[in-house]
Scaffold this motif. Structure first.
Motif, PDB file in Angstrom:
ATOM      1  N   GLU A  57       0.832  -1.205   0.000  1.00 39.47           N
ATOM      2  CA  GLU A  57       0.000   0.000   0.000  1.00 39.47           C
ATOM      3  C   GLU A  57       0.866   1.254   0.000  1.00 39.47           C
ATOM      4  OE1 GLU A  57      -2.556  -0.483   3.375  1.00 39.47           O
ATOM      5  OE2 GLU A  57      -3.912  -1.848   2.316  1.00 39.47           O
ATOM      6  N   LYS A  58       1.939   1.238   0.795  1.00 35.68           N
ATOM      7  CA  LYS A  58       2.838   2.400   0.832  1.00 35.68           C
ATOM      8  C   LYS A  58       3.534   2.588  -0.511  1.00 35.68           C
ATOM      9  CE  LYS A  58       3.660   2.473   5.784  1.00 35.68           C
ATOM     10  NZ  LYS A  58       4.609   2.337   6.875  1.00 35.68           N
ATOM     11  N   MET A  59       3.940   1.497  -1.136  1.00 36.26           N
ATOM     12  CA  MET A  59       4.580   1.575  -2.452  1.00 36.26           C
ATOM     13  C   MET A  59       3.600   2.133  -3.489  1.00 36.26           C
ATOM     14  SD  MET A  59       7.725   0.669  -2.282  1.00 36.26           S
ATOM     15  CE  MET A  59       8.150   0.271  -3.954  1.00 36.26           C
ATOM     16  N   GLU A  60       2.367   1.643  -3.474  1.00 35.85           N
ATOM     17  CA  GLU A  60       1.351   2.147  -4.399  1.00 35.85           C
ATOM     18  C   GLU A  60       1.132   3.639  -4.193  1.00 35.85           C
ATOM     19  OE1 GLU A  60      -2.304  -0.056  -4.234  1.00 35.85           O
ATOM     20  OE2 GLU A  60      -1.333  -1.928  -4.827  1.00 35.85           O
ATOM     21  N   HIS A  61       1.064   4.047  -2.933  1.00 36.44           N
ATOM     22  CA  HIS A  61       0.878   5.467  -2.621  1.00 36.44           C
ATOM     23  C   HIS A  61       2.050   6.297  -3.142  1.00 36.44           C
ATOM     24  CE1 HIS A  61      -0.361   9.069  -0.514  1.00 36.44           C
ATOM     25  NE2 HIS A  61       0.849   9.137   0.026  1.00 36.44           N
ATOM     26  N   LEU A  62       3.277   5.841  -2.925  1.00 37.89           N
ATOM     27  CA  LEU A  62       4.462   6.557  -3.389  1.00 37.89           C
ATOM     28  C   LEU A  62       4.515   6.633  -4.910  1.00 37.89           C
ATOM     29  CD1 LEU A  62       7.192   5.228  -0.928  1.00 37.89           C
ATOM     30  CD2 LEU A  62       6.308   7.567  -1.073  1.00 37.89           C
ATOM     31  N   THR A  82       1.923   6.418  -6.980  1.00 38.48           N
ATOM     32  CA  THR A  82       0.842   7.315  -7.401  1.00 38.48           C
ATOM     33  C   THR A  82       1.245   8.766  -7.194  1.00 38.48           C
ATOM     34  OG1 THR A  82      -0.816   5.652  -6.844  1.00 38.48           O
ATOM     35  CG2 THR A  82      -1.585   7.920  -7.051  1.00 38.48           C
ATOM     36  N   GLN A  83       1.815   9.067  -6.061  1.00 36.33           N
ATOM     37  CA  GLN A  83       2.246  10.432  -5.750  1.00 36.33           C
ATOM     38  C   GLN A  83       3.331  10.883  -6.728  1.00 36.33           C
ATOM     39  OE1 GLN A  83       3.790  10.834  -1.769  1.00 36.33           O
ATOM     40  NE2 GLN A  83       2.875  12.849  -1.534  1.00 36.33           N
ATOM     41  N   SER A  84       4.266  10.009  -7.042  1.00 38.39           N
ATOM     42  CA  SER A  84       5.337  10.335  -7.989  1.00 38.39           C
ATOM     43  C   SER A  84       4.774  10.601  -9.377  1.00 38.39           C
ATOM     44  CB  SER A  84       6.354   9.198  -8.052  1.00 38.39           C
ATOM     45  OG  SER A  84       7.003   9.040  -6.820  1.00 38.39           O
ATOM     46  N   LEU A  85       3.848   9.760  -9.810  1.00 42.63           N
ATOM     47  CA  LEU A  85       3.239   9.952 -11.129  1.00 42.63           C
ATOM     48  C   LEU A  85       2.469  11.266 -11.203  1.00 42.63           C
ATOM     49  CD1 LEU A  85       1.982   6.349 -11.970  1.00 42.63           C
ATOM     50  CD2 LEU A  85       3.848   7.596 -13.067  1.00 42.63           C
ATOM     51  N   GLU A  86       1.738  11.593 -10.158  1.00 33.46           N
ATOM     52  CA  GLU A  86       0.995  12.855 -10.126  1.00 33.46           C
ATOM     53  C   GLU A  86       1.950  14.038 -10.215  1.00 33.46           C
ATOM     54  OE1 GLU A  86      -1.362  12.640  -6.567  1.00 33.46           O
ATOM     55  OE2 GLU A  86      -2.878  11.357  -7.491  1.00 33.46           O
ATOM     56  N   THR A  87       3.066  13.966  -9.514  1.00 28.42           N
ATOM     57  CA  THR A  87       4.062  15.040  -9.548  1.00 28.42           C
ATOM     58  C   THR A  87       4.641  15.192 -10.954  1.00 28.42           C
ATOM     59  OG1 THR A  87       4.629  14.641  -7.237  1.00 28.42           O
ATOM     60  CG2 THR A  87       6.231  15.851  -8.545  1.00 28.42           C
TER      61      THR A  87
END
Length: 102
Positions: A11-16, A18-23
């Motif tokens: 879950e933490k990896m998915e969040h990271l 996703t956050q990286s892609l959004e950035t």
């Protein structure tokens, strides 16, 4: 317990990710927007700096069709001919339109 830790890490990896892609997407969109805005401003400045316009530029400048421009010429809009080409002065266009609307 081991499954819970793996799920938490996943879950933490998915969040990271996703956050990286959004950035990355935000930065790319910002760059694209800045480039397009710069091009638009440059085109506007070039057009604004140009006093004499050809037929198409004149139609674009006053946002009318070619037939509309012909009607304005018939009503007295002045132009200069260079060979077979017509050139319109922005100053004359603005003066003419101001007087027609008055």
């Amino acid at each position: 317990m081991e499954q819970t830790i793996e799920k938490s890490i996943e879950e933490k990896m998915e969040h990271l990710i996703t956050q990286s892609l959004e950035t990355i997407l935000d930065k790319n969109l910002e760059q694209i927007f800045e480039k397009k805005l710069g091009e638009t401003i440059r085109q506007h400045n070039e057009q604004a700096a140009k006093e004499w316009l050809n037929v198409q530029e004149t139609c674009d400048y006053i946002r009318i069709s070619y037939k509309g421009l012909q009607k304005l010429i018939d009503q007295g809009l002045k132009f200069n001919s260079i060979g077979r080409s017509k050139r319109f002065s922005k100053t004359e266009i603005n003066h003419f339109l101001k007087n027609v609307q008055a």
